[in-house]
Design a protein around this motif. Structure first.
Motif, PDB file in Angstrom:
ATOM      1  N   VAL A 284      25.697  55.949 -51.537  1.00 25.92           N
ATOM      2  CA  VAL A 284      25.632  54.526 -51.881  1.00 25.92           C
ATOM      3  C   VAL A 284      24.303  53.952 -51.399  1.00 25.92           C
ATOM      4  O   VAL A 284      23.885  54.212 -50.265  1.00 25.92           O
TER       5      VAL A 284
ATOM      6  N   LYS B 165      25.488  58.816 -63.716  1.00 25.31           N
ATOM      7  CA  LYS B 165      24.311  58.085 -63.221  1.00 25.31           C
ATOM      8  C   LYS B 165      23.044  58.514 -63.932  1.00 25.31           C
ATOM      9  O   LYS B 165      22.256  57.677 -64.388  1.00 25.31           O
TER      10      LYS B 165
ATOM     11  N   GLU C 258      23.391  47.435 -65.803  1.00 28.85           N
ATOM     12  CA  GLU C 258      22.299  48.177 -65.195  1.00 28.85           C
ATOM     13  C   GLU C 258      21.339  48.756 -66.229  1.00 28.85           C
ATOM     14  O   GLU C 258      20.214  49.037 -65.931  1.00 28.85           O
TER      15      GLU C 258
ATOM     16  N   THR D 107      30.541  50.027 -62.830  1.00 28.01           N
ATOM     17  CA  THR D 107      31.138  51.013 -61.928  1.00 28.01           C
ATOM     18  C   THR D 107      32.395  51.625 -62.536  1.00 28.01           C
ATOM     19  O   THR D 107      33.262  50.912 -63.043  1.00 28.01           O
TER      20      THR D 107
ATOM     21  N   ASP E  18      27.234  53.692 -62.202  1.00 29.15           N
ATOM     22  CA  ASP E  18      27.675  54.069 -60.861  1.00 29.15           C
ATOM     23  C   ASP E  18      29.129  54.521 -60.940  1.00 29.15           C
ATOM     24  O   ASP E  18      30.010  53.735 -61.317  1.00 29.15           O
TER      25      ASP E  18
END
Length: 415
Positions: free
Chosen positions: A28, A104, A411, A71, A110
């Motif tokens: 992380v 990723k 992202e 995520t 993530d």
């Protein structure tokens, strides 16, 4: 045999060393700085209280203010990991970490492993209770029929839930089959297909190719499918079939001529054979009984149902496997990064049939001029994810699965 065996032994030793060196493959990282008290006040208390109050009033703001929008939870109980079988949650961790790396590196997502040690009756509730932090759930390496039941129980929780062994594989198979038809000149809707294996992947491929649970108007179905398991051909009159809900569905929706017998009997005259079973079960003699230029997808891993060279010598028109060293790798890693990327980009509530079909056609269309040794793009081709994600986003909006939220940050794609 000495060379490949030695090479594989070296690969295993190197992989053990790699995992020991890095203590796993993911970690992380903080996105914000933490250098002084003001930074602390903004990232944590007291400033974060304003963010929590806003989300308490409107839970959808979690997509705007937290990691949720980018995520994925990779959930497994370790009950069917690769070819290793039921090895449990602890042993599943490195595999799920590997998948997180693919998410990723390929899609900028993530992803975090969530490995349970035992499947139990409250498994679905456990997953529902951790869902608030995630924008999607990728179910992984869960044995059939538990994987079917679990995925069904988790539909409708407000985020996409997909068992990749099922639907990721089915999407890639459909894309590969569309291009194999372009190469061989076969009409997709005329195909008579044999599926060797009635587990998670076999069931999902059957459902997609025969429109079980899909709107028939979305795309054409193959003509017919015969599914074989360890007992041979699945047909309506087979004894004991009614104890397995999913094989009963297969029997009702396939094998219209009610053929019986073995895998060899099923392959007689077939246009395509899709193997998601065990190594070495398909023989050259079986292929020689098939229609001209048959399509062979031998996807058992690590060893296919038949080696490509043997299938080609027996008359196969197009051959694909799950292995990266052979042409036409048919692997669900071509599908799931782009599917989840597209779903996250529109904060989707679920993954619809239209989204899966869009992904399959995007995969097929990515190869502009398919040929016998190239019916699919390579797994590590970064452009594939963008193409699939774009098609999935459009299908999510068209099928009513996209959330109507403004200014939701995503992202994007890795550089």
């Amino acid at each position: 045999m000495t060379g490949p065996k030695k090479k594989r032994t070296n690969l295993y030793a190197e992989s053990l060393a790699l995992h020991e060196q890095y203590r796993g493959k993911i970690e992380v990282h903080a996105k914000v700085r933490l250098k002084n008290r003001r930074d602390l006040s903004l990232a944590y208390t007291p400033g974060v209280g304003a963010v929590s109050r806003a989300i308490a009033e409107n839970p959808d703001l979690a997509w705007k203010y937290t990691l949720k929008a980018n995520t994925i939870a990779i959930v497994s109980d370790g009950s069917r990991v690769l070819s290793l079988g039921n090895i449990g949650g602890y042993a599943a961790i490195p595999v799920m970490e590997g998948k997180a790396v693919l998410f990723k590196k390929l899609a900028g997502i993530d992803a975090f492993p969530v490995c349970f040690e035992n499947y139990h009756t409250e498994f679905a509730d456990d997953i529902k209770n951790i869902a608030p932090v995630f924008g999607g759930i990728a179910l992984e390496d869960i044995a059939a029929p538990k994987c079917f039941e679990l995925e069904e129980a988790l539909q409708g929780i407000g985020i996409p839930v997909m068992h990749d062994d099922q639907h990721g594989t089915a999407v890639v198979v459909l894309g590969a089959l569309l291009n194999a038809c372009r190469v061989t000149g076969k009409a997709f809707e005329d195909l008579n297909v044999v599926i060797c294996g009635a587990g998670a992947a076999g069931f999902a491929i059957t459902r997609m190719l025969r429109h079980i649970g899909y709107d028939p108007g979305l795309f054409p179905s193959v003509n017919d499918i015969i599914v074989c398991d360890t007992q041979g051909i699945i047909h309506r009159d087979r004894e004991g079939l009614y104890t397995n809900k999913y094989k009963f569905i297969i029997a009702e929706e396939t094998n219209r001529r009610r053929r019986t017998g073995t895998l060899a009997d099923a392959m007689d005259g077939a246009d395509a054979c899709i193997g998601v079973s065990v190594p070495g079960i398909v023989t050259p003699a079986m292929i020689r009984t098939m229609a001209d230029d048959p399509i062979i997808f031998a996807m058992a891993n690590p060893l296919p149902e038949i080696l490509p060279k043997d299938a080609l010598l027996a008359g196969a028109g197009v051959v694909g496997t799950a292995r990266s060293e052979y042409p036409n790798q048919i692997h669900y890693a071509l599908a799931f990064p782009g599917i989840f990327r597209g779903a996250l980009d529109v904060c989707a509530t679920r993954i619809s049939p239209e989204m899966k079909l869009a992904a399959a056609h995007a995969l097929a269309g990515y190869v502009k001029r398919p040929r016998r040794e190239r019916i699919l793009p390579r797994v590590l081709n970064r452009g594939v994810v963008k193409t699939v994600a774009g098609a999935v986003r459009e299908a999510a909006i068209a099928s009513g699965c996209a959330r109507k939220l403004n200014d939701i940050p995503v992202e994007g794609y890795p550089g």
